[in-house]
Every structure is written in C-alpha cells, then in structure tokens.
Design a protein around this motif. Structure first.
Motif, PDB file in Angstrom:
ATOM      1  N   MET A  41      34.495  23.609  35.214  1.00 42.25           N
ATOM      2  CA  MET A  41      34.933  24.349  36.404  1.00 42.25           C
ATOM      3  C   MET A  41      35.553  25.687  36.004  1.00 42.25           C
ATOM      4  SD  MET A  41      34.154  22.968  39.200  1.00 42.25           S
ATOM      5  CE  MET A  41      33.287  21.472  39.565  1.00 42.25           C
ATOM      6  N   GLY A  42      36.241  25.698  34.880  1.00 48.34           N
ATOM      7  CA  GLY A  42      36.853  26.941  34.405  1.00 48.34           C
ATOM      8  C   GLY A  42      35.788  27.980  34.091  1.00 48.34           C
ATOM      9  N   GLU A  43      34.747  27.547  33.377  1.00 43.60           N
ATOM     10  CA  GLU A  43      33.679  28.492  33.017  1.00 43.60           C
ATOM     11  C   GLU A  43      32.949  28.978  34.272  1.00 43.60           C
ATOM     12  OE1 GLU A  43      33.006  26.489  28.638  1.00 43.60           O
ATOM     13  OE2 GLU A  43      31.470  26.174  30.181  1.00 43.60           O
ATOM     14  N   ARG A  44      32.694  28.016  35.165  1.00 44.91           N
ATOM     15  CA  ARG A  44      32.014  28.375  36.419  1.00 44.91           C
ATOM     16  C   ARG A  44      32.848  29.415  37.187  1.00 44.91           C
ATOM     17  NH1 ARG A  44      28.257  25.591  39.470  1.00 44.91           N
ATOM     18  NH2 ARG A  44      28.242  26.149  41.673  1.00 44.91           N
ATOM     19  N   GLY A  45      34.160  29.155  37.262  1.00 46.77           N
ATOM     20  CA  GLY A  45      35.053  30.055  37.994  1.00 46.77           C
ATOM     21  C   GLY A  45      35.109  31.433  37.355  1.00 46.77           C
ATOM     22  N   ASN A  46      35.241  31.482  36.026  1.00 43.56           N
ATOM     23  CA  ASN A  46      35.314  32.786  35.350  1.00 43.56           C
ATOM     24  C   ASN A  46      34.020  33.574  35.573  1.00 43.56           C
ATOM     25  OD1 ASN A  46      37.885  32.231  34.431  1.00 43.56           O
ATOM     26  ND2 ASN A  46      37.206  31.493  32.433  1.00 43.56           N
ATOM     27  N   ASP A  47      32.870  32.862  35.536  1.00 37.47           N
ATOM     28  CA  ASP A  47      31.565  33.514  35.780  1.00 37.47           C
ATOM     29  C   ASP A  47      31.487  34.078  37.195  1.00 37.47           C
ATOM     30  OD1 ASP A  47      30.642  32.945  33.363  1.00 37.47           O
ATOM     31  OD2 ASP A  47      29.167  31.415  33.968  1.00 37.47           O
ATOM     32  N   LEU A  48      31.898  33.232  38.165  1.00 39.76           N
ATOM     33  CA  LEU A  48      31.813  33.669  39.568  1.00 39.76           C
ATOM     34  C   LEU A  48      32.700  34.889  39.810  1.00 39.76           C
ATOM     35  CD1 LEU A  48      31.834  30.230  41.440  1.00 39.76           C
ATOM     36  CD2 LEU A  48      29.967  31.886  41.367  1.00 39.76           C
ATOM     37  N   MET A  49      33.875  34.883  39.191  1.00 31.54           N
ATOM     38  CA  MET A  49      34.790  36.021  39.354  1.00 31.54           C
ATOM     39  C   MET A  49      34.145  37.282  38.764  1.00 31.54           C
ATOM     40  SD  MET A  49      37.717  35.114  40.829  1.00 31.54           S
ATOM     41  CE  MET A  49      39.113  36.052  40.239  1.00 31.54           C
ATOM     42  N   ALA A 104      41.039  35.670  44.456  1.00 36.91           N
ATOM     43  CA  ALA A 104      40.417  34.544  43.741  1.00 36.91           C
ATOM     44  C   ALA A 104      40.078  33.429  44.732  1.00 36.91           C
ATOM     45  CB  ALA A 104      41.363  34.030  42.657  1.00 36.91           C
ATOM     46  N   ARG A 105      40.959  33.196  45.691  1.00 40.76           N
ATOM     47  CA  ARG A 105      40.695  32.133  46.678  1.00 40.76           C
ATOM     48  C   ARG A 105      39.435  32.445  47.488  1.00 40.76           C
ATOM     49  NH1 ARG A 105      44.787  28.552  46.411  1.00 40.76           N
ATOM     50  NH2 ARG A 105      46.919  29.330  46.391  1.00 40.76           N
ATOM     51  N   GLU A 106      39.230  33.727  47.747  1.00 44.10           N
ATOM     52  CA  GLU A 106      38.018  34.115  48.496  1.00 44.10           C
ATOM     53  C   GLU A 106      36.771  33.743  47.713  1.00 44.10           C
ATOM     54  OE1 GLU A 106      37.390  38.176  49.897  1.00 44.10           O
ATOM     55  OE2 GLU A 106      39.458  38.078  50.660  1.00 44.10           O
ATOM     56  N   VAL A 107      36.809  34.051  46.406  1.00 41.17           N
ATOM     57  CA  VAL A 107      35.642  33.737  45.559  1.00 41.17           C
ATOM     58  C   VAL A 107      35.456  32.220  45.491  1.00 41.17           C
ATOM     59  CG1 VAL A 107      34.703  33.896  43.213  1.00 41.17           C
ATOM     60  CG2 VAL A 107      35.925  35.846  44.209  1.00 41.17           C
ATOM     61  N   ILE A 108      36.552  31.508  45.270  1.00 34.71           N
ATOM     62  CA  ILE A 108      36.482  30.041  45.157  1.00 34.71           C
ATOM     63  C   ILE A 108      35.960  29.431  46.459  1.00 34.71           C
ATOM     64  CG2 ILE A 108      37.919  27.948  44.994  1.00 34.71           C
ATOM     65  CD1 ILE A 108      39.747  29.636  43.101  1.00 34.71           C
ATOM     66  N   GLY A 109      36.441  29.970  47.572  1.00 32.15           N
ATOM     67  CA  GLY A 109      36.083  29.419  48.889  1.00 32.15           C
ATOM     68  C   GLY A 109      34.588  29.453  49.158  1.00 32.15           C
ATOM     69  N   LYS A 110      33.880  30.345  48.462  1.00 32.07           N
ATOM     70  CA  LYS A 110      32.429  30.451  48.698  1.00 32.07           C
ATOM     71  C   LYS A 110      31.640  29.481  47.835  1.00 32.07           C
ATOM     72  CE  LYS A 110      32.636  35.236  50.108  1.00 32.07           C
ATOM     73  NZ  LYS A 110      32.960  36.499  49.474  1.00 32.07           N
ATOM     74  N   ALA A 141      44.901  31.946  30.889  1.00 33.44           N
ATOM     75  CA  ALA A 141      44.879  33.229  31.595  1.00 33.44           C
ATOM     76  C   ALA A 141      43.582  33.410  32.387  1.00 33.44           C
ATOM     77  CB  ALA A 141      45.054  34.380  30.610  1.00 33.44           C
ATOM     78  N   GLY A 142      42.687  32.420  32.319  1.00 34.31           N
ATOM     79  CA  GLY A 142      41.453  32.468  33.099  1.00 34.31           C
ATOM     80  C   GLY A 142      41.706  32.037  34.542  1.00 34.31           C
ATOM     81  N   LEU A 143      40.618  31.866  35.283  1.00 28.93           N
ATOM     82  CA  LEU A 143      40.765  31.575  36.717  1.00 28.93           C
ATOM     83  C   LEU A 143      41.543  30.281  36.979  1.00 28.93           C
ATOM     84  CD1 LEU A 143      40.020  32.256  39.684  1.00 28.93           C
ATOM     85  CD2 LEU A 143      38.103  30.690  39.401  1.00 28.93           C
ATOM     86  N   LEU A 144      41.229  29.211  36.237  1.00 27.83           N
ATOM     87  CA  LEU A 144      41.908  27.945  36.539  1.00 27.83           C
ATOM     88  C   LEU A 144      43.399  28.028  36.238  1.00 27.83           C
ATOM     89  CD1 LEU A 144      39.539  24.993  35.647  1.00 27.83           C
ATOM     90  CD2 LEU A 144      39.682  26.388  37.689  1.00 27.83           C
ATOM     91  N   GLY A 145      43.743  28.799  35.221  1.00 30.47           N
ATOM     92  CA  GLY A 145      45.162  28.997  34.913  1.00 30.47           C
ATOM     93  C   GLY A 145      45.852  29.743  36.040  1.00 30.47           C
ATOM     94  N   LEU A 146      45.188  30.789  36.513  1.00 33.13           N
ATOM     95  CA  LEU A 146      45.758  31.563  37.622  1.00 33.13           C
ATOM     96  C   LEU A 146      46.020  30.641  38.816  1.00 33.13           C
ATOM     97  CD1 LEU A 146      46.369  34.461  38.846  1.00 33.13           C
ATOM     98  CD2 LEU A 146      44.084  34.304  39.823  1.00 33.13           C
ATOM     99  N   MET A 147      45.031  29.774  39.104  1.00 33.41           N
ATOM    100  CA  MET A 147      45.167  28.907  40.272  1.00 33.41           C
ATOM    101  C   MET A 147      46.164  27.777  40.019  1.00 33.41           C
ATOM    102  SD  MET A 147      43.452  30.690  42.113  1.00 33.41           S
ATOM    103  CE  MET A 147      43.753  29.793  43.622  1.00 33.41           C
ATOM    104  N   ASP A 148      46.260  27.333  38.770  1.00 35.09           N
ATOM    105  CA  ASP A 148      47.240  26.294  38.449  1.00 35.09           C
ATOM    106  C   ASP A 148      48.649  26.865  38.627  1.00 35.09           C
ATOM    107  OD1 ASP A 148      47.456  23.519  37.415  1.00 35.09           O
ATOM    108  OD2 ASP A 148      48.688  24.482  35.888  1.00 35.09           O
ATOM    109  N   SER A 149      48.796  28.095  38.164  1.00 39.56           N
ATOM    110  CA  SER A 149      50.071  28.783  38.322  1.00 39.56           C
ATOM    111  C   SER A 149      50.448  28.827  39.810  1.00 39.56           C
ATOM    112  CB  SER A 149      49.910  30.209  37.786  1.00 39.56           C
ATOM    113  OG  SER A 149      51.030  30.642  37.106  1.00 39.56           O
TER     114      SER A 149
END
Ligand SMILES: C[S@@+](CC[C@H](N)C(=O)[O-])C[C@H]1O[C@@H](n2cnc3c(N)ncnc32)[C@H](O)[C@@H]1O
Length: 362
Positions: free
Chosen positions: A46-54, A71-77, A308-316
């Motif tokens: 999921m982390g790799e997928r998220g970083n790619d999508l971003m 980031a939530r906008e990107v994830i929401g899609k 510091a990738g997307l999942l970290g940002l969202m975990d934070s």
C-alpha cells in the motif's frame, strides 16, 4: 450475569492484566489479527502504491494540514488505499475504546494496586501529583483516549494497546528484552549507572536491570500514570528500577552522572525543539566516554522515504502521531553530532526502527 460477563480478576495476559471479560479478550484478539494483517501483509504494498499515485498526481508529500488534505484527495480516488486507510483508523479507534471500557470496569481496583505498590521495593517511585503537563504532551498519541497523561490508567491502556499493536507477540516484553540485550555498553565497558528517558511503563529499563544486575537503573518519563503502572509492574517482577517523573528536556541529574543513556521510541513523539533540548541534556548528564543509544523510527534517506512517505504522513495524521513525520526528516544523526556526540554506528533495519549509538568523547 454470566461468567463471561463477570468482573472477577481474570489474571494476566503475559505481564499485562487480562481484559475484564472473555468477550473483551476475544474481541481484542480479533482486532490484533486485523491490525497484523493490515500492517504486515499490506503496509509495504500500500505504501508503494500510495507513493506512486502521489507522484502520478504530481502531489508532494508535505507534513502540513494542506499536504494531508491533498493526500486524502489522492487516496480517496483509489478504492484499495482508501479502504485500507479507513479500516486501519477504525480498527485502532475501536480496540482502544474497548480496552478503556474493559479496564474501566475495574478502575478502582487497579488504582488501588498502583497506590499500594508506591512504597514497595525493590525499586522506587517519585512523581508530583500536581505536575503541570506542557501542551505538547497532552496529545492522544496512537488515539489512546487521554493519551499518556490524561487518564490515571494510561500505563495499562498503553500496555494492552501495544500488545494488540504488536499482534500479541510482546506479552512477555520480548521486543524490549531483545533491545536491552542489543544495547551496547560504553567503549570502556563501564555501565554502573544507566538511564532510560521516556521509559513509559519501564519495559526496557526492567530488562536492562535483569542484564546489568549490579548497575543502578533509573527510568524517567514525563507521565505519572505511565511510571506509576511501570513501578507496579517492575515490583511484581521483583526488579529494582527507580522510576522518576521527569521531562527529558530538563533532566534533574548532575553533569556526567550516567555511563549509559537509552531512549526507545520517545523521540518521534516529541516536537523538534524539545528533542534538541533533550539531546543537550543527555550529553550533559553523560560522563566523558559515556554512550547514548537511540532506538527510534528510521531516518528518511534519499530514495528511501520510509515513514516520510505517504503512509507515514497519513499515520502521523490518523494515528495521533503529530511529531513523527518531522522526526524522521530532521536528521537526528546530525543533531546528535551538533551537540558533541560521535556517531559510533547507525543501523536502519525497518521503517519503524533504527538504532544510533553515540559516544560522548572521553
Ligand atoms: C512510545 S512511549 C515509549 C515508552 C518506552 N520507551 C517503550 O519502549 O515502550 C513514549 C513515552 O514517552 C513519554 N514522553 C513524552 N514526552 C516526554 C518528555 N518530554 N519527557 C519524557 N518522557 C516523555 C510518554 O509519556 C511515553 O511514556
């Protein structure tokens, strides 16, 4: 009332008081498995997928309210990522709540046990019932209701909550035991006085004392509820650790007092200005030739964003970890050197774990 709903003492789960009812326990076992699945089976993918999508959406990973919103906008899609995030957050909220409710039924009894243990050895406990907590320490880290300082049962909630987090694999403090075993001594081999800062419920300090039987081991934490429970837990194991309420940024010890100082997952939970003050304090209380061991989230590296990738940002954002993202990008290694430490080693085996071993020049 059936047996399964009764409030009799159900003993311990490893070193942790069991849930009040069997139903609570089964529920949390299920949540624990769910978390395991989410974190271990899906996190990397999921982390790799998220970083790619971003990257494809041209959106930068930025630790600001606006950055999280984008980031939530990107994830929401993306149905996979958005479902993953939703389940992760909801699972966290509901198992924490269940633990609060379950222990809450027996709160008086647990508080009485902590009070009774206050003057019991072999270790000691000092705290100030009127301590005024700084705002940064009042956040509900891990979405634990009340955080570390807002509930008198915070230590127990943390203990059971992290047991679930570790997928039930830390019931006998196996992780903390391993870290204590791997904690290096100062280069001259002398470790007579050892300090753990941000000790929580003292899991590492207790294991360190088991190894360094002749050493004086002191465990400090800003939170009274954490160390009150930690002291009870250590006294039940008959281990002499001395617990004291003390912010890491103002250590009430003389210069050069300790041979070895350890921190485990404190630094990613404090703001950077507090981290900087803490580094100076640790340097001050270590003797020349003393060693500081930092076990904490891995630092971000070029091409390896880790937390510091997307999942970290969202975990934070979603896991009540407001300072973690800043920590992994703050170059703690340079900050350690800036206060005077020499970096002996740095190992980063995973996103959530890195070790930095530093020495104060002799
Ligand atoms: C994630 S827990 C880690 C506990 C323990 N080191 C362990 O290995 O389980 C972080 C701990 O840091 C404490 N803490 C937060 N800010 C602090 C500060 N400024 N000084 C000392 N302790 C602090 C919290 O109360 C909490 O117990």
């Amino acid at each position: 009332m059936t047996i399964s709903n009764s409030t009799i003492d159900r003993g311990k789960y490893g070193r942790t008081p069991a849930m009040t009812t069997r139903a609570d326990e089964v529920y949390n076992d299920f949540m624990s498995d769910t978390r395991n699945q989410l974190l271990h089976a899906y996190w990397k993918h999921m982390g790799e997928r998220g970083n790619d999508l971003m990257a494809k959406a041209g959106v930068k990973i930025e630790h600001t309210a606006e950055g999280v919103a984008k980031a939530r906008e990107v994830i929401g899609k993306d149905q996979y990522l958005s479902t993953f995030m939703r389940i992760k957050r909801t699972a966290q909220e509901i198992y924490k709540q269940r633990i609060v409710e379950s222990y809450g039924v027996r709160e008086e009894e647990y508080l009485r046990r902590m009070t009774d243990a206050e003057t019991r050895g072999p270790g000691t406990l000092t705290y100030d019932p009127n301590f005024v907590y700084p705002d940064y320490a009042k956040v509900h880290i891990h979405i634990q209701p009340g955080g570390y300082v807002g509930s008198p049962l915070a230590g127990m909630l943390y203990d059971y909550g992290t047991s679930v987090f570790y997928g039930g694999e830390n019931a006998e403090d196996a992780l903390h035991k391993r870290l204590a075993e791997q904690t290096p001594k100062p280069l001259d081999g002398k470790a007579a006085r050892i300090l753990e800062i941000g000790c929580g419920i003292g899991q590492i300090a207790v294991e360190i004392k088991r190894i360094h039987k002749d050493a004086e081991v002191i465990a400090t934490d800003i939170s009274a509820p954490m160390i009150r429970y930690g002291h009870l837990r250590a006294s039940e194991q008959n281990i002499a650790v001395h617990f004291a309420q003390m912010p890491s940024e103002t250590l009430d010890f003389p210069d050069g007092h300790f041979d070895l100082v350890v921190e485990h997952i404190l630094f990613h939970e404090i703001p950077i200005p507090v981290l900087d003050k803490t580094l100076k304090e640790v340097f001050r209380v270590l003797r020349p030739g003393g060693t500081f061991v930092v076990w904490d989230f891995a630092s971000a590296e070029p091409g390896k964003p880790g937390y510091a990738g997307l999942l970290g940002l969202m975990d934070s954002a979603d896991n009540g970890e407001p300072y973690a993202h800043e920590f992994v990008t703050c170059n703690v290694e340079k900050r350690l050197e800036d206060v005077g430490f020499t970096l002996r080693s740095r190992i980063q085996p995973g996103v959530m774990m890195g070790s930095r071993v530093c020495d104060k020049p002799a």
